[in-house]
Scaffold this motif. Structure first.
Motif, PDB file in Angstrom:
ATOM      1  N   VAL A  49       0.960   5.158   0.546  1.00 52.75           N
ATOM      2  CA  VAL A  49       0.164   6.402   1.098  1.00 52.75           C
ATOM      3  C   VAL A  49       0.865   7.678   0.815  1.00 52.75           C
ATOM      4  N   VAL A  92      -2.661  -6.299   4.964  1.00 51.66           N
ATOM      5  CA  VAL A  92      -1.767  -5.236   4.476  1.00 51.66           C
ATOM      6  C   VAL A  92      -0.458  -5.714   4.538  1.00 51.66           C
ATOM      7  N   LEU A 126      -1.857   1.430   8.315  1.00 51.40           N
ATOM      8  CA  LEU A 126      -2.192   0.289   7.821  1.00 51.40           C
ATOM      9  C   LEU A 126      -0.969  -0.637   8.525  1.00 51.40           C
ATOM     10  N   GLN A 127      -0.186  -0.763   8.868  1.00 55.51           N
ATOM     11  CA  GLN A 127       1.102  -1.349   9.444  1.00 55.51           C
ATOM     12  C   GLN A 127       0.457  -2.421  10.132  1.00 55.51           C
ATOM     13  N   VAL A 144       0.613   5.618   8.030  1.00 56.42           N
ATOM     14  CA  VAL A 144       1.257   4.350   7.689  1.00 56.42           C
ATOM     15  C   VAL A 144       1.260   3.333   9.125  1.00 56.42           C
ATOM     16  N   VAL A 200       0.932  -0.771   0.063  1.00 51.99           N
ATOM     17  CA  VAL A 200      -0.042   0.239  -0.354  1.00 51.99           C
ATOM     18  C   VAL A 200       0.839   1.341  -0.168  1.00 51.99           C
ATOM     19  N   VAL A 251       3.693  -1.068   3.816  1.00 47.94           N
ATOM     20  CA  VAL A 251       2.885   0.591   3.517  1.00 47.94           C
ATOM     21  C   VAL A 251       4.547   0.463   2.636  1.00 47.94           C
ATOM     22  N   ARG A 252       4.462   2.183   2.342  1.00 52.00           N
ATOM     23  CA  ARG A 252       5.268   2.732   1.616  1.00 52.00           C
ATOM     24  C   ARG A 252       4.939   3.866   0.997  1.00 52.00           C
TER      25      ARG A 252
END
Length: 143
Positions: A34, A65, A59-60, A56, A32, A68-69
């Protein structure tokens, strides 16, 4: 198969969860991207309410997921390359801006796939913000 999607993910809600679970169902690994506040400012009138680092972190914490980037430029080719995406998932509002056309051409050239999804009509970050403002500005009955 590595699935990659991008977004702001401000005020994480059930629409985000539905999107991310759908993305995960398309492959083995979900990455994902962001958008940083600077990137969001390029295409939305307001910066996110939740800071990038916290978006972030949220999402982590989701089991669907894997990667996360954060990204700091309005382009998607570098993200697709960085995660070696097989499928890039886009929303229904995908347009014909340069950054959209560039990643589309890259994925086509590489034999990769673009999957378009509809947004969850149940909610959005914008709707949540509007509801909070309406409640905050509503006359209060103190009796």
């Amino acid at each position: 198969m590595i699935v990659y999607t991008v977004g702001t993910f401000d005020l994480l809600h059930v629409g985000h969860l539905a999107l991310l679970n759908h993305c995960k169902s398309l492959g083995d690994t979900l990455a994902v991207g962001v958008a940083s506040d600077e990137v969001v400012n390029l295409y939305k009138p307001n910066v996110p309410v939740v800071p990038l680092e916290q978006r972030v972190e949220m999402l982590q914490a989701l089991s669907c997921v894997d990667i996360v980037r954060p990204y700091h430029a309005l382009e998607y080719v570098s993200g697709c390359k960085a995660v070696n995406a097989d499928i890039f998932v886009i929303g229904e509002d995908w347009g014909s801006n340069t950054h959209n056309l560039d990643v589309n051409a890259y994925l086509k050239q590489m034999g990769k796939e673009i999957a378009q999804v509809r947004y969850n009509p149940r909610t959005s970050s914008t709707k949540i913000k509007q509801m909070v403002l309406a409640q905050f500005n509503a006359p209060r009955n103190l009796h």
